[in-house]
Design a protein around this motif. Structure first.
Motif, PDB file in Angstrom:
ATOM      1  N   ARG A  31      -6.693  -0.082  -7.591  1.00 16.19           N
ATOM      2  CA  ARG A  31      -5.528   0.526  -7.118  1.00 16.19           C
ATOM      3  C   ARG A  31      -4.872  -0.373  -5.863  1.00 16.19           C
ATOM      4  O   ARG A  31      -3.576  -0.551  -6.033  1.00 16.19           O
ATOM      5  CB  ARG A  31      -5.352   1.978  -6.912  1.00 16.19           C
ATOM      6  CG  ARG A  31      -5.864   2.809  -8.119  1.00 16.19           C
ATOM      7  CD  ARG A  31      -5.649   4.313  -7.629  1.00 16.19           C
ATOM      8  NE  ARG A  31      -5.834   5.127  -8.954  1.00 16.19           N
ATOM      9  CZ  ARG A  31      -5.761   6.662  -8.728  1.00 16.19           C
ATOM     10  NH1 ARG A  31      -5.522   6.909  -7.454  1.00 16.19           N
ATOM     11  NH2 ARG A  31      -5.889   7.123  -9.760  1.00 16.19           N
ATOM     12  N   TYR A  61       1.044   2.317 -13.580  1.00 15.45           N
ATOM     13  CA  TYR A  61      -0.390   2.617 -13.682  1.00 15.45           C
ATOM     14  C   TYR A  61      -0.629   3.884 -13.416  1.00 15.45           C
ATOM     15  O   TYR A  61      -1.031   4.736 -14.160  1.00 15.45           O
ATOM     16  CB  TYR A  61      -1.275   2.010 -12.304  1.00 15.45           C
ATOM     17  CG  TYR A  61      -2.280   2.631 -11.958  1.00 15.45           C
ATOM     18  CD1 TYR A  61      -3.450   2.091 -12.452  1.00 15.45           C
ATOM     19  CD2 TYR A  61      -2.490   3.705 -11.027  1.00 15.45           C
ATOM     20  CE1 TYR A  61      -4.669   2.779 -12.129  1.00 15.45           C
ATOM     21  CE2 TYR A  61      -3.807   4.465 -10.861  1.00 15.45           C
ATOM     22  CZ  TYR A  61      -4.837   3.855 -11.459  1.00 15.45           C
ATOM     23  OH  TYR A  61      -5.949   4.538 -11.502  1.00 15.45           O
ATOM     24  N   SER A 112      -1.151  -2.487 -16.529  1.00 18.15           N
ATOM     25  CA  SER A 112      -1.227  -1.380 -15.352  1.00 18.15           C
ATOM     26  C   SER A 112      -1.196  -0.125 -16.296  1.00 18.15           C
ATOM     27  O   SER A 112      -1.849   0.924 -15.771  1.00 18.15           O
ATOM     28  CB  SER A 112       0.156  -1.628 -14.649  1.00 18.15           C
ATOM     29  OG  SER A 112      -0.073  -2.495 -13.848  1.00 18.15           O
TER      30      SER A 112
END
Length: 422
Positions: A31, A61, A112
């Motif tokens: 991340r 994401y 993502s």
């Protein structure tokens, strides 16, 4: 019951704590790996990508992550934790590999979203494993250890990305290869350590009869009633949701854009960017442990703890953008980590458990988490848009400060009204 893992003298629950902590480390290394390398990603893809487009990487994401929460929880109950967790991490690994091969920003967006979907399998599985296997008297501290993996992973990702990509000028894809390697290690560990459905069923069958009877009784009561929309969105609950949205907004805005802000607007270079940004993550670990213990000791003071911590965190964000020298800025970042989201979050969740409708607590927590995670979808792209429009990300920090202050005041007023009516 402290069951032992096969072929080892270590208790199974202790292995679960270590395993899940490592899982969060792996997720957060990924991340946090891309944000320090935004300039390098931009340069490798032609140099014409806006900050809005770069911020949308993080939004993609979290969109996938949020979308997977409810389906993953349902599947964990239906087919088992291991059967959800392993395919999820396979998708996660393939997504990181896809991003490493990206030739345009659209490929990174797709990767993502897939990474978010894959990581979305982890939360429900991890929560189920801890609740079923960790002894009650050790659950709070063990859960704090598990959650600390996110802070450790965030710090490692920022430092590695800044050192390898920014300072040593490795290709930005290097961080994706490191993520893939960590994911493969985690997959092997999941397969080797986590019990399959049959073993899990045998273990649960040996659990204490009294506890099982108590859970059965509670489930029977819940099945007979449903939480009403009026109770779910009463002013007290609604303002708690808003407060959590504001808390998460500031955190995810900082996680996404702080490395870039330090490098482009405050003159930090190379590994100093990652080290400085990681201070937020590392400072949050002692903060979470300290304030959680303190709030448990003075249980009737939870609202006061929440209000004070939120206002202090807002002040630290304000000091960060107004700092006139690097020392003052770094102190502000450390204090934001110590006082911010990871410190106050366990106390808010504890308050929620005490004040939410007794029927439908699961639904209440689902709505609560939805509000919080929605901020992670909005904050990165909005801050990128502000940067494109103004040439600075400072306004993004100011928005976070205002949201925190407003959310805290609303939460406080709702709880003051509760005391008056009582």
């Amino acid at each position: 019951m402290d069951a032992k893992s096969k072929g080892s003298g270590m208790d199974y629950w202790k292995k679960i704590v270590i395993l899940l902590c490592a899982g969060w480390v792996t997720i957060w290394v990924y991340r946090s790996a891309l944000s320090p390398a935004y300039p390098q990603i931009n340069a490798s893809l032609g140099g014409n990508i806006t900050d809005t487009a770069l911020g949308f990487i993080s939004t993609c994401y979290f969109f996938g992550y949020v979308a997977m929460q409810i389906p993953a929880g349902f599947l964990v109950d239906k087919i088992g934790k291991k059967k959800v967790l392993i395919p999820g991490f396979i998708v996660f690994g393939l997504a990181a590999l896809l991003i490493s091969q990206a030739t345009n920003i659209q490929m990174i967006y797709v990767g993502s979203v897939l990474a978010g979907l894959g990581c979305g399998s982890f939360y429900g599985s991890a929560y189920s494993l801890t609740s079923q296997n960790i002894p009650k008297e050790k659950r709070s501290f063990s859960t704090a250890i598990v959650n600390s993996g996110s802070a450790v992973g965030s710090g490692l990702g920022l430092i590695l990305s800044s050192f390898l990509v920014v300072q040593l000028q490795f290709p930005w894809q290097t961080m994706m290869y490191i993520s893939v390697a960590l994911i493969v290690v985690m997959l092997i560990a999941f397969i080797a350590i986590i019990r399959n459905n049959k073993e899990d069923a045998e273990f649960l069958a040996q659990s204490e009869a009294a506890e099982a009877a108590e859970v059965t009784e509670e489930v029977t009561v819940v099945e007979k009633e449903h939480v009403s929309i009026k109770k779910l969105f009463s002013p007290k609950m609604l303002f708690a949701y808003i407060l959590y949205f504001a808390t998460c907004y500031g955190y995810y805005m900082t996680v996404t854009w702080l490395p870039n802000f330090l490098g482009t607007e405050r003159g930090f270079e190379g590994a100093a960017i990652g080290f400085s940004a990681s201070l937020v993550a590392f400072a949050s670990i002692p903060g979470a442990l300290f304030f959680s213990r303190l709030a448990d000791k003075y249980m009737h003071k939870k609202v006061q703890f929440i209000v004070i911590l939120e206002l202090l965190a807002a002040a630290m964000l304000l000091f960060t953008v107004q700092a006139t020298n690097s020392t003052f800025l770094l102190i502000s970042l450390i204090m934001y980590g110590f006082l911010g989201k990871l410190a106050v979050e366990p106390i808010i969740i504890s308050w929620l458990g005490e004040n939410a409708p007794k029927v439908g607590i699961g639904t209440t927590l689902g709505v609560f988490n939805f509000f919080g995670m929605m901020s992670s979808v909005i904050a990165p792209t909005l801050t990128g848009s502000i940067s494109d429009a103004t040439g600075s990300k400072v306004m993004g920090f100011y928005i976070s400060v205002v949201l925190l202050v407003v959310g805290t005041i609303l939460f406080l007023l709702a709880n003051l009204n509760k005391k008056k009516s009582a």
